[in-house]
Design a protein around this motif. Structure first.
Motif, PDB file in Angstrom:
ATOM      1  N   SER A  86       0.804  -1.224   0.000  1.00 12.85           N
ATOM      2  CA  SER A  86       0.000   0.000   0.000  1.00 12.85           C
ATOM      3  C   SER A  86       0.835   1.270   0.000  1.00 12.85           C
ATOM      4  O   SER A  86       0.459   2.262  -0.630  1.00 12.85           O
ATOM      5  CB  SER A  86      -0.944   0.010   1.204  1.00 12.85           C
ATOM      6  OG  SER A  86      -1.826  -1.090   1.164  1.00 12.85           O
ATOM      7  N   ASP A  87       1.960   1.267   0.720  1.00 10.87           N
ATOM      8  CA  ASP A  87       2.755   2.492   0.828  1.00 10.87           C
ATOM      9  C   ASP A  87       3.925   2.540  -0.150  1.00 10.87           C
ATOM     10  O   ASP A  87       4.698   3.495  -0.163  1.00 10.87           O
ATOM     11  CB  ASP A  87       3.256   2.695   2.253  1.00 10.87           C
ATOM     12  CG  ASP A  87       4.001   1.480   2.790  1.00 10.87           C
ATOM     13  OD1 ASP A  87       4.402   0.628   1.970  1.00 10.87           O
ATOM     14  OD2 ASP A  87       4.164   1.380   4.019  1.00 10.87           O
ATOM     15  N   GLY A  88       4.077   1.488  -0.968  1.00  8.11           N
ATOM     16  CA  GLY A  88       5.114   1.502  -1.984  1.00  8.11           C
ATOM     17  C   GLY A  88       6.534   1.503  -1.463  1.00  8.11           C
ATOM     18  O   GLY A  88       7.456   1.945  -2.152  1.00  8.11           O
ATOM     19  N   ASP A  89       6.753   0.972  -0.254  1.00  5.88           N
ATOM     20  CA  ASP A  89       8.098   0.980   0.308  1.00  5.88           C
ATOM     21  C   ASP A  89       8.899  -0.273  -0.044  1.00  5.88           C
ATOM     22  O   ASP A  89      10.041  -0.436   0.395  1.00  5.88           O
ATOM     23  CB  ASP A  89       8.045   1.156   1.829  1.00  5.88           C
ATOM     24  CG  ASP A  89       7.268   0.034   2.527  1.00  5.88           C
ATOM     25  OD1 ASP A  89       6.800  -0.888   1.832  1.00  5.88           O
ATOM     26  OD2 ASP A  89       7.100   0.108   3.759  1.00  5.88           O
ATOM     27  N   PRO A 141       5.564   4.686   4.370  1.00  2.00           N
ATOM     28  CA  PRO A 141       6.715   4.162   3.617  1.00  2.00           C
ATOM     29  C   PRO A 141       8.041   4.223   4.373  1.00  2.00           C
ATOM     30  O   PRO A 141       9.039   3.678   3.892  1.00  2.00           O
ATOM     31  CB  PRO A 141       6.759   5.068   2.379  1.00  2.00           C
ATOM     32  CG  PRO A 141       6.140   6.358   2.822  1.00  2.00           C
ATOM     33  CD  PRO A 141       5.077   5.966   3.810  1.00  2.00           C
ATOM     34  N   TYR A 142       8.081   4.826   5.546  1.00  2.00           N
ATOM     35  CA  TYR A 142       9.335   4.983   6.271  1.00  2.00           C
ATOM     36  C   TYR A 142       9.545   3.909   7.346  1.00  2.00           C
ATOM     37  O   TYR A 142      10.645   3.795   7.889  1.00  2.00           O
ATOM     38  CB  TYR A 142       9.406   6.373   6.905  1.00  2.00           C
ATOM     39  CG  TYR A 142       9.338   7.484   5.881  1.00  2.00           C
ATOM     40  CD1 TYR A 142      10.435   7.796   5.079  1.00  2.00           C
ATOM     41  CD2 TYR A 142       8.161   8.205   5.709  1.00  2.00           C
ATOM     42  CE1 TYR A 142      10.369   8.809   4.132  1.00  2.00           C
ATOM     43  CE2 TYR A 142       8.082   9.229   4.757  1.00  2.00           C
ATOM     44  CZ  TYR A 142       9.195   9.521   3.973  1.00  2.00           C
ATOM     45  OH  TYR A 142       9.111  10.515   3.034  1.00  2.00           O
ATOM     46  N   TYR A 143       8.520   3.155   7.657  1.00  2.00           N
ATOM     47  CA  TYR A 143       8.627   2.152   8.715  1.00  2.00           C
ATOM     48  C   TYR A 143       7.988   0.840   8.234  1.00  2.00           C
ATOM     49  O   TYR A 143       7.014   0.844   7.487  1.00  2.00           O
ATOM     50  CB  TYR A 143       7.909   2.619   9.989  1.00  2.00           C
ATOM     51  CG  TYR A 143       8.238   4.037  10.398  1.00  2.00           C
ATOM     52  CD1 TYR A 143       9.543   4.403  10.738  1.00  2.00           C
ATOM     53  CD2 TYR A 143       7.244   5.009  10.448  1.00  2.00           C
ATOM     54  CE1 TYR A 143       9.845   5.698  11.100  1.00  2.00           C
ATOM     55  CE2 TYR A 143       7.537   6.311  10.822  1.00  2.00           C
ATOM     56  CZ  TYR A 143       8.846   6.656  11.143  1.00  2.00           C
ATOM     57  OH  TYR A 143       9.139   7.930  11.502  1.00  2.00           O
ATOM     58  N   TRP A 144       8.543  -0.286   8.729  1.00  2.00           N
ATOM     59  CA  TRP A 144       7.944  -1.572   8.361  1.00  2.00           C
ATOM     60  C   TRP A 144       8.107  -2.651   9.424  1.00  2.00           C
ATOM     61  O   TRP A 144       7.354  -3.601   9.450  1.00  2.00           O
ATOM     62  CB  TRP A 144       8.512  -2.075   7.025  1.00  2.00           C
ATOM     63  CG  TRP A 144      10.002  -2.004   6.910  1.00  2.00           C
ATOM     64  CD1 TRP A 144      10.921  -2.912   7.331  1.00  2.00           C
ATOM     65  CD2 TRP A 144      10.739  -0.933   6.312  1.00  2.00           C
ATOM     66  NE1 TRP A 144      12.188  -2.492   7.056  1.00  2.00           N
ATOM     67  CE2 TRP A 144      12.110  -1.283   6.407  1.00  2.00           C
ATOM     68  CE3 TRP A 144      10.383   0.266   5.706  1.00  2.00           C
ATOM     69  CZ2 TRP A 144      13.127  -0.452   5.918  1.00  2.00           C
ATOM     70  CZ3 TRP A 144      11.383   1.085   5.213  1.00  2.00           C
ATOM     71  CH2 TRP A 144      12.744   0.732   5.318  1.00  2.00           C
ATOM     72  N   LEU A 145       9.025  -2.522  10.363  1.00  2.00           N
ATOM     73  CA  LEU A 145       9.221  -3.560  11.372  1.00  2.00           C
ATOM     74  C   LEU A 145       8.877  -3.073  12.777  1.00  2.00           C
ATOM     75  O   LEU A 145       9.062  -1.898  13.102  1.00  2.00           O
ATOM     76  CB  LEU A 145      10.661  -4.062  11.349  1.00  2.00           C
ATOM     77  CG  LEU A 145      11.047  -4.985  10.190  1.00  2.00           C
ATOM     78  CD1 LEU A 145      12.523  -5.332  10.250  1.00  2.00           C
ATOM     79  CD2 LEU A 145      10.197  -6.247  10.185  1.00  2.00           C
ATOM     80  N   ASP A 146       8.382  -4.008  13.573  1.00  2.00           N
ATOM     81  CA  ASP A 146       8.064  -3.737  14.979  1.00  2.00           C
ATOM     82  C   ASP A 146       8.219  -5.058  15.728  1.00  2.00           C
ATOM     83  O   ASP A 146       7.262  -5.802  15.920  1.00  2.00           O
ATOM     84  CB  ASP A 146       6.635  -3.187  15.106  1.00  2.00           C
ATOM     85  CG  ASP A 146       6.268  -2.871  16.554  1.00  2.00           C
ATOM     86  OD1 ASP A 146       7.166  -2.894  17.420  1.00  2.00           O
ATOM     87  OD2 ASP A 146       5.072  -2.631  16.812  1.00  2.00           O
ATOM     88  N   THR A 147       9.446  -5.355  16.107  1.00  5.33           N
ATOM     89  CA  THR A 147       9.772  -6.673  16.659  1.00  5.33           C
ATOM     90  C   THR A 147       8.931  -7.036  17.867  1.00  5.33           C
ATOM     91  O   THR A 147       8.446  -8.161  18.000  1.00  5.33           O
ATOM     92  CB  THR A 147      11.266  -6.731  17.035  1.00  5.33           C
ATOM     93  OG1 THR A 147      12.053  -6.509  15.854  1.00  5.33           O
ATOM     94  CG2 THR A 147      11.627  -8.075  17.649  1.00  5.33           C
TER      95      THR A 147
END
Length: 529
Positions: free
Chosen positions: A215-218, A231-237
């Motif tokens: 969706s955010d094209g990252d 688009p600037y964040y993707w992980l949250d352990t």
């Protein structure tokens, strides 16, 4: 993508002008019986009951009206799914694509006719003799996903030529196919050989990763992007809602991470490790990892084939055929010789197959929409269960496939109004273990001897596995399904349908847990007026 869509739209009027229609009867794709609807036929069907989608049960109100006029057929699939809280499933009604998905099919004639097309659901698409497309279905994830596929083609009998083009989804045009054939000896009028057909095929998946939204094209698919709209964040352990690159406590144990393991700590508290050398930092920090999507992953397969009908009588038919296919940048395979026979209620195929390294037959098969790309993760227990996410494509399996020789056979039997049987088997072999063992069977019984029981059927198959084991019925290349229909009255039936297929998310070679078993089930009252 828009250019490809435009080509498909432009082909239809072109073919309409180039070819006249005939008045032959049309073959119903579901029942196999010929019909000639000279006057409009209207029908209203549907289902009221429960359905399981993505592990959630819904009450479904599904209406499926159909209309047939001459060789045109139109079917709609209008569904309303309500969860246990009384809320309508919004995913089915929140976009224009959802509105279009209410079209179940729109078709004209059948694939053997001078001109034909179909738009909507395509359950069992085969091209040529099956080395490229073999029983491909764009409805594998139905009713959760309902793409609008299409094929259009022509058979110019007077010229001895024809062609067909195919797409799994007219809005995306990612999985595409095309087939062209000619009868070069037709003008000679020589018996038997004048019927020789020579064909060329192409199949491709322009974007195997297109199955997953980004969706955010990252570059990280929503399926493992914890922040799919940023688009600037993707992980949250630790799943605390704070992105890993803005979190001073990655594993959520309430201990400040050591800055050498978590650079964000040093950016928030410059020099903290030097200023407080004895501070009890967390030195067991293992953040999750995620691989971005490889955007250049198109796969293309080319093919050549021929078919020579030898005998075509009412009760007996025989033909010979062969096919060659080449996966671009990988291996090739050939069917030679191949024979097809029709005798009374039986249809049989027998083929000798030879495959080079890095080749799989029927690459676009019934399970392809699931296998084209799949989420996989590796859990590293020694690092506090850290997960490494990525996408695996079916293409990646080709590297480990070695050359092989073997046989393929299929049998279809239509036992009147009592039963339908279909079995296919492939046995490929070489000096070592190789992929290429396949077994697929379908049995449908219409048991007139049991009052009110209208139909009972079961389907099971394993395709291109190292070996067929009935001790491990569940694997990534297997599928099982069944249906029971009980008659309540002339217009109402009680129907139970079940289907499941599988994915090996953690790559441990075992199928277990709800995440690795994809199942769908429905129970309800079906009606037809």
């Amino acid at each position: 993508m828009r250019k490809i869509s435009l080509i498909f739209l432009l082909l239809i009027p072109f073919l309409l002008v180039a070819q006249s229609f005939n008045d032959e009867g049309m073959m119903d794709e579901e029942t196999g019986r010929e019909s000639t609807p000279s006057s409009p036929a209207l029908g209203l069907g549907g289902t009221l009951g429960n359905i399981l989608i993505d592990g959630t049960y819904y009450t479904q109100f599904r209406f499926q009206p159909e209309i047939t006029i001459w060789k045109f057929g139109l079917g709609l699939d209008i569904d309303l799914l309500i969860d246990s809280n009384g809320n309508v499933r919004k995913e089915d009604w929140d976009s224009w694509d959802d509105a279009l998905s209410k079209l179940y099919y729109f078709r004209f004639a059948q694939r053997q006719d001078p001109f034909y097309f179909k738009v909507g659901s395509i359950n069992d698409y085969t091209m040529g003799h099956g080395l490229i497309f073999d029983e491909y279905s764009n409805m594998l994830h139905y009713p959760n996903v309902k793409p609008i596929g299409a094929y259009v083609g022509t058979n110019l009998k007077s010229l001895g030529a024809g062609f067909e083009v195919f797409t799994h989804d007219v809005s995306k045009n990612e999985i595409l196919g095309g087939h062209l054939y000619i009868q070069p000896l037709k003008p000679t009028g020589i018996p038997i050989v004048k019927n020789l057909k020579i064909g060329a095929s192409i199949g491709m998946d322009r974007d195997p990763y297109g199955k997953y939204e980004d969706s955010d094209g990252d570059g990280y698919p929503d399926v493992y992007d914890k922040f799919p709209n940023d688009p600037y964040y993707w992980l949250d352990t630790d799943n605390d809602g704070i992105p890993d690159n803005m979190d001073i406590d990655l594993n959520g144990n309430s201990i400040l991470d050591h800055p050498s393991l978590n650079p964000y700590v040093n950016s928030e508290f410059p020099g903290i490790a030097d200023n407080y050398p004895n501070y009890p930092f967390d030195t067991q920090v293992y953040p999750d990892e995620a691989m971005p999507i490889d955007q250049s992953n198109e796969i293309t397969i080319y093919g050549l084939d021929y078919e020579l009908p030898i005998l075509n009588k009412k009760s007996f038919g025989l033909s010979h055929y062969a096919e060659y296919a080449k996966i671009e940048d990988y291996g090739s395979g050939i069917i030679f010789p191949g024979f097809a026979a029709r005798f009374l209620i039986f249809n049989l195929n027998l083929e000798f197959r030879s495959f080079k390294d890095q080749f799989l037959p029927g690459f676009f098969n019934h399970l392809y929409d699931e296998q084209r790309s799949q989420v996989v993760y590796t859990t590293i227990e020694s690092e506090n269960g850290r997960r490494c996410y990525s996408l695996k494509t079916k293409e990646s399996e080709l590297a480990g496939v070695t050359s092989s020789l073997g046989w393929f056979g299929s049998l279809k039997a239509n036992l009147g109004n009592f039963a339908y049987l279909r079995v296919t088997y492939q046995d490929m072999y070489n000096d070592s273990k190789t992929k290429g063992k396949s077994l697929w069977g379908e049995l449908t019984v219409i048991p007139n001897i049991i009052p009110k029981l209208q139909e009972a059927s079961i389907v099971y198959g394993q395709s291109n596995v190292d070996y067929i084991s009935f001790d491990t019925l569940r694997n990534e290349n297997a599928e099982i399904g069944g249906k029971i229909v009980y008659n309540l009255s002339s217009s109402f039936n009680l129907a139970l349908r079940y289907n499941e297929y599988y994915r090996d998310l953690n790559r441990d070679g075992k199928i277990k847990g709800n995440d690795e078993i994809i199942e769908s089930m429905s129970l309800g009252i079906e009606f037809q007026f």
